[in-house]
Design a protein around this motif. Structure first.
Motif, PDB file in Angstrom:
ATOM      1  N   PHE A 163       0.832  -1.203   0.000  1.00 41.35           N
ATOM      2  CA  PHE A 163       0.000   0.000   0.000  1.00 41.35           C
ATOM      3  C   PHE A 163       0.867   1.254   0.000  1.00 41.35           C
ATOM      4  N   LYS A 164       2.004   1.219   0.709  1.00 43.34           N
ATOM      5  CA  LYS A 164       2.917   2.359   0.694  1.00 43.34           C
ATOM      6  C   LYS A 164       3.412   2.631  -0.727  1.00 43.34           C
ATOM      7  N   ILE A 165       3.678   1.561  -1.469  1.00 40.01           N
ATOM      8  CA  ILE A 165       4.104   1.718  -2.854  1.00 40.01           C
ATOM      9  C   ILE A 165       2.973   2.330  -3.679  1.00 40.01           C
ATOM     10  N   ASP A 230      12.115   5.339  -1.775  1.00 39.27           N
ATOM     11  CA  ASP A 230      11.563   6.443  -0.995  1.00 39.27           C
ATOM     12  C   ASP A 230      11.030   5.954   0.352  1.00 39.27           C
ATOM     13  N   ILE A 231      10.441   4.769   0.370  1.00 37.51           N
ATOM     14  CA  ILE A 231       9.949   4.191   1.622  1.00 37.51           C
ATOM     15  C   ILE A 231      11.104   3.938   2.581  1.00 37.51           C
ATOM     16  N   ILE A 232      12.190   3.366   2.074  1.00 40.44           N
ATOM     17  CA  ILE A 232      13.363   3.107   2.907  1.00 40.44           C
ATOM     18  C   ILE A 232      13.919   4.411   3.471  1.00 40.44           C
ATOM     19  N   ARG A 233      14.009   5.428   2.620  1.00 42.29           N
ATOM     20  CA  ARG A 233      14.511   6.736   3.058  1.00 42.29           C
ATOM     21  C   ARG A 233      13.588   7.365   4.092  1.00 42.29           C
ATOM     22  N   SER A 234      12.275   7.253   3.871  1.00 42.51           N
ATOM     23  CA  SER A 234      11.299   7.827   4.791  1.00 42.51           C
ATOM     24  C   SER A 234      11.354   7.173   6.169  1.00 42.51           C
ATOM     25  N   LYS A 239      12.927   7.958  12.053  1.00 46.05           N
ATOM     26  CA  LYS A 239      13.556   7.524  13.293  1.00 46.05           C
ATOM     27  C   LYS A 239      14.205   8.691  14.029  1.00 46.05           C
ATOM     28  N   PHE A 240      14.611   9.711  13.239  1.00 46.59           N
ATOM     29  CA  PHE A 240      15.305  10.852  13.819  1.00 46.59           C
ATOM     30  C   PHE A 240      14.437  12.113  13.912  1.00 46.59           C
TER      31      PHE A 240
END
Length: 245
Positions: A163-165, A230-234, A239-240
């Motif tokens: 769904f994120k994709i 983009d999901i991995i980057r997001s 986290k920060f």
């Protein structure tokens, strides 16, 4: 003039040197905004939580239809999920274009409003031929029978990578993503059947191709790969992010 449809919020044409305003930042302001304005301070009727700011952001209470800024004072203005609430949408978008050279307007799409209808939303909105087309819900006799907001706005975005994709490759399913320059083209309650039929008649394949961004197989694969990165980057950024409040 509309520039394009961004893939994600990170894809907006905002340079680091830009002076950025956000109108209606509410409980989730964009970190790139220097100034955040909101009409309501203590009333969360039109947002999902209390007002928040990032470090170094300045807050001002202001009505989006009468912004207390000079002409073209800002390089860029962000406005997400506010237009569907306002009393005078034409005046509201004129103010955006007056105080900034370019910007981004995001609202629920027609499909998004059917999936997750909100009583506080006065307008149903769709991007048609690079114009923001709005209809008053009362004019359309808008009567969705079920609210699937919990599924599509909260549950799936948290639990489903697929769904994120989908959110990133076909953002226009749930939202209107309208990046503009110089002016915002808007129509309110147009009587022209061409626009009205998008709202009151079933969509055929030609409308689906136009509204949902039909792509070639190669471009679809490219968009999917971009979405995964983009999901991995997001996830990494989130986290920060809390440390910056």
């Amino acid at each position: 003039m509309k520039i394009r449809t961004p893939k994600t919020m990170d894809d907006l044409l905002i340079k680091r040197s830009y002076n950025v305003l956000e109108v209606g930042g509410g409980n989730h302001p964009d970190k790139r905004a220097r100034i955040v304005v909101d009409k309501y301070v203590d009333d969360n009727t039109h947002r999902s939580g209390d007002l928040q700011l990032y470090k170094k952001q300045k807050f001002m209470q202001a009505d989006g239809e009468h912004l207390p800024f000079k002409d073209k004072e800002f390089d860029y203005v962000i406005c997400r999920h506010v237009l569907e609430h306002v009393d005078d949408p034409i005046q509201f978008v004129k103010e955006q274009a007056r105080v900034a050279k370019m910007g981004y307007m995001e609202t629920p799409s027609l499909l998004g409003e059917y999936i997750a209808p909100k009583q506080s939303h006065r307008w149903v909105i769709q991007d048609i031929d690079d114009k923001l087309v709005l209809y008053d819900k009362e004019v359309l006799k808008f009567t969705p029978w079920m609210d699937f907001g919990e599924v599509f706005l909260y549950y799936l975005p948290k639990t489903s990578i697929g769904f994120k994709i989908l959110e990133r490759t076909h953002a226009s399913i749930l939202t209107v993503n309208y990046e503009w320059k110089d002016e915002i083209e808007i129509l309110v309650n147009p009587q022209d059947e061409y626009y009205l039929n998008h709202f009151i008649k079933p969509w055929d394949e030609s409308i689906c191709d136009k509204q949902l961004a039909k792509r070639s197989l190669g471009r679809e694969i490219g968009a999917t790969v971009h979405a995964m990165f983009d999901i991995i980057r997001s996830v990494t950024k989130n986290k920060f992010a809390k440390e910056n409040y």
